[in-house]
Design a protein around this motif. Structure first.
Motif, PDB file in Angstrom:
ATOM      1  N   GLN A   1     -31.216  89.674  18.562  1.00 33.95           N
ATOM      2  CA  GLN A   1     -29.493  89.856  18.891  1.00 33.95           C
ATOM      3  C   GLN A   1     -29.280  90.729  19.841  1.00 33.95           C
ATOM      4  O   GLN A   1     -29.011  91.268  20.633  1.00 33.95           O
ATOM      5  CB  GLN A   1     -28.747  89.011  18.267  1.00 33.95           C
ATOM      6  CG  GLN A   1     -27.134  88.586  18.921  1.00 33.95           C
ATOM      7  CD  GLN A   1     -27.731  88.438  20.543  1.00 33.95           C
ATOM      8  OE1 GLN A   1     -28.824  86.620  20.293  1.00 33.95           O
ATOM      9  NE2 GLN A   1     -27.102  87.860  21.513  1.00 33.95           N
ATOM     10  N   ARG A   2     -29.244  91.836  18.514  1.00 36.58           N
ATOM     11  CA  ARG A   2     -29.001  93.685  18.793  1.00 36.58           C
ATOM     12  C   ARG A   2     -30.157  94.177  19.340  1.00 36.58           C
ATOM     13  O   ARG A   2     -30.914  94.231  17.872  1.00 36.58           O
ATOM     14  CB  ARG A   2     -27.824  94.158  18.772  1.00 36.58           C
ATOM     15  CG  ARG A   2     -26.657  93.292  18.575  1.00 36.58           C
ATOM     16  CD  ARG A   2     -25.324  94.036  18.608  1.00 36.58           C
ATOM     17  NE  ARG A   2     -24.825  94.673  19.633  1.00 36.58           N
ATOM     18  CZ  ARG A   2     -24.570  95.897  19.249  1.00 36.58           C
ATOM     19  NH1 ARG A   2     -24.874  96.161  17.889  1.00 36.58           N
ATOM     20  NH2 ARG A   2     -24.261  96.658  20.003  1.00 36.58           N
TER      21      ARG A   2
ATOM     22  N   ALA B   1     -22.484 100.766  27.110  1.00 35.98           N
ATOM     23  CA  ALA B   1     -21.830 101.218  25.897  1.00 35.98           C
ATOM     24  C   ALA B   1     -22.500 102.242  24.648  1.00 35.98           C
ATOM     25  O   ALA B   1     -21.605 102.107  23.573  1.00 35.98           O
ATOM     26  CB  ALA B   1     -21.014  99.799  25.728  1.00 35.98           C
ATOM     27  N   CYS B   2     -23.349 102.178  25.254  1.00 31.17           N
ATOM     28  CA  CYS B   2     -23.557 102.391  23.129  1.00 31.17           C
ATOM     29  C   CYS B   2     -24.431 104.082  23.517  1.00 31.17           C
ATOM     30  O   CYS B   2     -24.392 103.909  24.595  1.00 31.17           O
ATOM     31  CB  CYS B   2     -25.496 101.855  23.173  1.00 31.17           C
ATOM     32  SG  CYS B   2     -26.578 102.199  24.259  1.00 31.17           S
TER      33      CYS B   2
ATOM     34  N   THR C   1     -28.223  98.598  21.252  1.00 20.38           N
ATOM     35  CA  THR C   1     -28.134  99.697  19.830  1.00 20.38           C
ATOM     36  C   THR C   1     -27.609 101.009  20.871  1.00 20.38           C
ATOM     37  O   THR C   1     -26.175 101.425  20.100  1.00 20.38           O
ATOM     38  CB  THR C   1     -28.169  98.954  18.471  1.00 20.38           C
ATOM     39  OG1 THR C   1     -29.468  99.096  18.363  1.00 20.38           O
ATOM     40  CG2 THR C   1     -27.744  97.870  18.239  1.00 20.38           C
TER      41      THR C   1
ATOM     42  N   PRO D   1     -24.754  95.100  28.812  1.00 21.79           N
ATOM     43  CA  PRO D   1     -24.376  96.222  27.411  1.00 21.79           C
ATOM     44  C   PRO D   1     -24.560  95.796  25.853  1.00 21.79           C
ATOM     45  O   PRO D   1     -24.450  96.234  25.389  1.00 21.79           O
ATOM     46  CB  PRO D   1     -23.398  97.130  28.135  1.00 21.79           C
ATOM     47  CG  PRO D   1     -21.971  95.793  28.681  1.00 21.79           C
ATOM     48  CD  PRO D   1     -23.091  94.820  29.423  1.00 21.79           C
ATOM     49  N   GLU D   2     -23.983  94.284  25.381  1.00 24.07           N
ATOM     50  CA  GLU D   2     -23.263  94.195  24.195  1.00 24.07           C
ATOM     51  C   GLU D   2     -24.856  94.112  23.817  1.00 24.07           C
ATOM     52  O   GLU D   2     -24.548  93.789  22.144  1.00 24.07           O
ATOM     53  CB  GLU D   2     -22.165  92.540  24.580  1.00 24.07           C
ATOM     54  CG  GLU D   2     -23.304  91.708  24.199  1.00 24.07           C
ATOM     55  CD  GLU D   2     -23.512  91.614  26.549  1.00 24.07           C
ATOM     56  OE1 GLU D   2     -24.393  90.776  26.968  1.00 24.07           O
ATOM     57  OE2 GLU D   2     -22.879  92.857  26.688  1.00 24.07           O
ATOM     58  N   ARG D   3     -25.512  93.557  24.248  1.00 26.67           N
ATOM     59  CA  ARG D   3     -27.340  93.403  23.499  1.00 26.67           C
ATOM     60  C   ARG D   3     -27.866  94.922  23.311  1.00 26.67           C
ATOM     61  O   ARG D   3     -28.793  94.721  22.180  1.00 26.67           O
ATOM     62  CB  ARG D   3     -28.244  92.237  24.319  1.00 26.67           C
ATOM     63  CG  ARG D   3     -27.923  91.448  25.095  1.00 26.67           C
ATOM     64  CD  ARG D   3     -27.676  90.607  23.709  1.00 26.67           C
ATOM     65  NE  ARG D   3     -29.098  90.523  23.001  1.00 26.67           N
ATOM     66  CZ  ARG D   3     -29.700  89.260  23.727  1.00 26.67           C
ATOM     67  NH1 ARG D   3     -29.521  88.550  23.794  1.00 26.67           N
ATOM     68  NH2 ARG D   3     -30.856  89.316  22.577  1.00 26.67           N
TER      69      ARG D   3
END
Length: 283
Positions: free
Chosen positions: A93-94, A225-226, A119, A115-117
């Motif tokens: 998932q990530r 975002a990471c 890390t 960005p949520e995927r």
């Protein structure tokens, strides 16, 4: 290469080849090579990275991976879609992305779009695609469409010997060392009547019908975002682009060497590995 597993991933729309490195329970990382290269670009670097489960892909149209169907192209977003399908196949998932050149650009596109995927981003001498001004969009599209039409009847270059094919890669658009060319040739060449030719899809050399402006491309950078580490090769493609580098909200490290510094020699691979091992070790 010891400790490397060769796999094929059927994504439904295409089948990709990949090398697996590192412990099964390591941090999930998908590694993406540069334009006209293949998974062997990470042959020197990946074994030096600690605690990572690395899936180094042959991107569509490269190495042992399938070519896209007749009529299809090789847009950045299609590569990003492939990467998401790979993650789905692996149950990730990530995941982190490790990218060189074109692979770094695909990584930035994906990490900015979703960005949520993602890390972590580990980038080597690549960030955003070359931009184009809005005034030449129509003209560029016309040139690209003409080039597509002409492509049909073109055959690939056949090299009478392996040595000549390796030399051609050494002197390519971006020069590499003999050792680097030989590693890329292991996955990139195939025998044909009269000698050897590169496996890569000849459509990869066609001009892009549509290019983003730099401002559009930077919207992807701003959405990331990471944590992101960018290695800039002192003699590579980014070092002179100070205006771009100054806009990036990333950790930058400039290291000696050319565009393929992670592959060209053992010392370059060690320097890049030291940088990325520190980056992935930060919790």
């Amino acid at each position: 290469m010891s400790g490397v597993e060769e796999v094929r991933l059927n994504l439904g729309h295409i089948e990709l080849a990949a090398h697996l490195f590192g412990p099964q329970q390591g941090i999930p990382v998908i590694a993406l090579h540069g334009w006209l290269d293949n998974a062997n670009t990470f042959a020197r670097l990946a074994p030096r990275l600690h605690g990572l489960r690395i899936v180094a892909l042959d991107l569509a149209g490269h190495g042992y991976s399938d070519h896209r169907p007749v009529g299809a192209g090789y847009a950045l977003w299609d590569y990003a879609h492939d990467v998401l399908r790979v993650a789905e196949q692996l149950g990730w998932q990530r995941f982190a992305l490790l990218g060189h050149s074109l692979g770094a650009i695909i990584s930035v596109i994906l990490a900015g779009a979703l960005p949520e995927r993602v890390t972590r981003l580990a980038l080597i001498d690549g960030v955003i695609p070359p931009g184009a001004g809005p005034q030449d969009t129509a003209e560029r599209m016309g040139m690209a469409l003409q080039a597509q039409l002409r492509q049909g009847g073109k055959g690939k270059t056949v090299y009478p010997t392996l040595e000549l094919a390796v030399q051609a890669r050494m002197q390519g658009m971006v020069a590499v060392t003999r050792e680097a060319a030989e590693l890329l040739a292991q996955r990139g060449l195939m025998p044909v009547p009269g000698g050897y030719t590169w496996r890569s899809d000849s459509r990869l050399t066609l001009p892009s019908p549509l290019r983003m402006s730099e401002e559009q491309a930077l919207t992807f950078v701003r959405r990331i975002a990471c944590p992101t580490q960018l290695v800039v090769a002192a003699d590579g493609m980014l070092a002179r682009n100070t205006p771009l580098l100054e806009q990036l909200p990333f950790k930058l490290e400039q290291l000696p060497g050319g565009h393929h510094l992670h592959l060209n020699d053992e010392s370059g691979a060690s320097l890049v590995a030291d940088c990325f091992n520190r980056f992935f070790a930060i919790s």
